[in-house]
Design a protein around this motif. Structure first.
Motif, short mmCIF file in Angstrom:
data_model
loop_
_atom_site.label_atom_id
_atom_site.label_comp_id
_atom_site.label_asym_id
_atom_site.label_seq_id
_atom_site.Cartn_x
_atom_site.Cartn_y
_atom_site.Cartn_z
N LEU A 31 -4.44 -51.32 -61.24
CA LEU A 31 -5.76 -50.89 -61.74
C LEU A 31 -6.74 -52.05 -61.87
N PRO A 32 -6.30 -53.22 -62.35
CA PRO A 32 -7.28 -54.32 -62.45
C PRO A 32 -7.87 -54.71 -61.10
N VAL A 33 -7.07 -54.64 -60.04
CA VAL A 33 -7.57 -54.96 -58.70
C VAL A 33 -8.53 -53.87 -58.24
N LEU A 34 -8.15 -52.62 -58.50
CA LEU A 34 -8.99 -51.48 -58.08
C LEU A 34 -10.38 -51.58 -58.72
N VAL A 35 -10.40 -51.88 -60.04
CA VAL A 35 -11.68 -51.96 -60.76
C VAL A 35 -12.46 -53.22 -60.33
N ARG A 36 -11.75 -54.34 -60.21
CA ARG A 36 -12.43 -55.58 -59.79
C ARG A 36 -13.09 -55.39 -58.42
N ASP A 37 -12.40 -54.63 -57.55
CA ASP A 37 -12.91 -54.49 -56.18
C ASP A 37 -13.83 -53.30 -55.98
N GLY A 38 -14.28 -52.67 -57.09
CA GLY A 38 -15.37 -51.70 -56.92
C GLY A 38 -15.19 -50.32 -57.49
N PHE A 39 -13.99 -49.94 -57.94
CA PHE A 39 -13.82 -48.60 -58.52
C PHE A 39 -14.56 -48.55 -59.85
N ASP A 40 -15.40 -47.50 -60.06
CA ASP A 40 -16.09 -47.45 -61.35
C ASP A 40 -16.00 -46.07 -62.01
N GLY A 41 -14.98 -45.29 -61.63
CA GLY A 41 -14.79 -43.98 -62.26
C GLY A 41 -13.83 -44.05 -63.43
#
Ligand code: ZN
Ligand code: ZN
Length: 459
Positions: free
Chosen positions: A75-85
């Motif tokens: 999750l930290p990679v997903l959010v760092r790389d642009g996920f904002d949901g």
């Protein structure tokens, strides 16, 4: 919208037990079920460093089944790389995942720092997979969803979380998309659990994505007695040694303490001090105690480590003092696969001494130090050095929080009607293949063991 096909893309947790990630797409809507990290052997862990298999920005929502890193660790990679949901999970999963992600980020930062200082990294300069700041941003995205209450995910998608009885907060996830329905088992617990409310009967769904961790295994008949552990403690204390229990901090520590204190009270093992030496386990125990107070456990708060024999080890100084205990004791530490955490320095000191005993309490992924110990290696590498293994090594399978093959099939059979298709994931290849065969024999449905990245249509 009504005619849009619903498609699953098996992005991870295929061909192995870690890295769970499945994309559900319908129309323009993209839902990610689990965002797990690969653990264990290097060839799998290497995948954590590759670009995320879909652009993070293109994902609208995430549902996380439970707090284990192989389900939430990226999750930290997903959010760092642009996920904002939003990230949907039960409130207990949200709390435990926050503990787990902070610890994971901390370990990544520390490993990178040690590699830099020691000059043994293949990255130059050594980088952490993600930082504590990345983890904090991911934790902020959690939006708790209660069990059995449908959550609207937008774009005609809906999710319902059901009790999975695996670890506190764990859920199976039913995703409804128009007429299509797909049920993700998540990781499933055994029929009953020593401290958690049991897994729920699954709802109807046409497609099931089923875990297969122990798809080729039968657990020993309900070993609530943990005789092997009791025996190991008695033997070790008799010869003047101490017992090191490697316990997964967020799920096994409460079970181990519940079991050991009951053994002490009934006189099955000598009354030796039990030290809980894992900051993460102590934080998780707090969550379990609140869950007990909230009726989410089947035991009372007192049996979760509130016992006169149990001592919490506050800091690293006190932890190091336990390396050379003057008299026999039991140290419960993490991580469960002996791959990180304070258990590592205990191993370094205790393994060479044949008086001591190391107890492993659950599934040991290939490539981990725990797996090597179970397989009987004579030396094990700890912080860059080989250490001789002379201590006794015991694996207590009775602490498993995973259903075995028969229990997985039982869960499927408890569905109101058989599914049309079952996709078997989250297992080593032999386990997945064995479970697929078992499901074919038991149910009248199509069964597949998907390939990594495979896309399948669901109805
Ligand atoms: Zn799990
Ligand atoms: Zn898992």
């Amino acid at each position: 919208m009504g005619d849009d096909p619903t498609v699953l893309t098996l992005l991870g947790g295929v061909g192995t037990v870690t890295g769970s990630k499945t994309l559900v797409t319908r129309g323009g809507r993209r839902l990610l079920v689990d965002c797990g990290m690969y653990q264990g052997a290097r060839e799998w862990r290497r995948l954590n460093w590759e670009p995320f298999p879909v652009p993070p920005r293109s994902v609208d929502e995430v549902v996380v089944t439970h707090c284990h890193l192989d389900h939430c660790g990226m999750l930290p990679v997903l959010v760092r790389d642009g996920f904002d949901g939003p990230v949907r999970a039960t409130p207990w999963t949200a709390e435990l995942a926050a503990i787990v992600l902070r610890d994971s980020a901390h370990l990544h930062e520390r490993d990178a720092e040690q590699a830099r200082a020691g000059g043994w990294s293949r990255h130059d300069p050594p980088l952490p997979l993600y930082t504590v700041a990345d983890a904090e941003r991911a934790i902020e995205r959690f939006g708790p969803v209660a069990y059995d209450v449908p959550a609207d995910l937008g774009g005609g998608l809906e999710a319902v979380l059901g009790r999975a009885g695996h670890v506190l907060g764990s859920a199976s996830v039913l995703v409804r998309a128009g007429d299509a329905s797909v049920l993700f088992s998540g990781d499933l617990g055994r029929r009953t659990h020593p401290v958690l409310r049991a897994r729920a009967a699954p709802p109807a769904a046409r497609t099931v994505v089923l875990e297969s961790t122990y798809g080729d295994r039968t657990h020993p008949a309900a070993d609530d007695a943990h005789e092997e552990l009791a025996d190991a403690v008695r033997r070790t204390v008799d010869r003047g040694g101490s017992v090191l229990v490697a316990a997964f901090a967020v799920d096994r520590t409460p079970l181990v303490l519940h079991t050991l204190t009951a053994m002490i009270d009934s006189g099955r093992v000598p009354r030796v001090p039990v030290y809980v030496d894992s900051p993460m386990a102590l934080r998780a125990l707090d969550v379990y105690r609140r869950a007990a107070a909230d009726g989410e456990l089947t035991v009372d708060v007192a049996s979760i480590g509130r016992h006169p024999a149990v001592h919490e080890v506050p800091g690293p100084e006190e932890s190091r003092e336990l390396n050379d205990p003057l008299r026999p004791c039991i140290v419960v530490s993490a991580s469960g696969m002996a791959s990180g955490g304070r258990v590592v320095h205990h191993l370094e000191r205790m393994l060479p001494d044949r008086r001591h005993c190391v107890v492993l309490t659950g599934f040991q992924a290939p490539g981990t130090r725990g797996r090597a110990l179970v397989e009987g290696v004579r030396e094990v590498k700890v912080r860059g050095r080989y250490v001789r293994v002379r201590a006794e090594v015991v694996q207590d399978e009775g602490f498993s929080v995973h259903a075995d093959a028969a229990e997985l099939v039982d869960w499927l059979r408890a569905m109101p009607e058989p599914p049309r298709t079952v996709h078997v994931v989250h297992g080593e290849p032999a386990a997945a293949a064995a479970l697929a065969e078992r499901v074919r024999d038991a149910l009248d449905c199509a069964v597949s063991v998907p390939r990594p990245g495979e896309r399948v249509r669901v109805d």
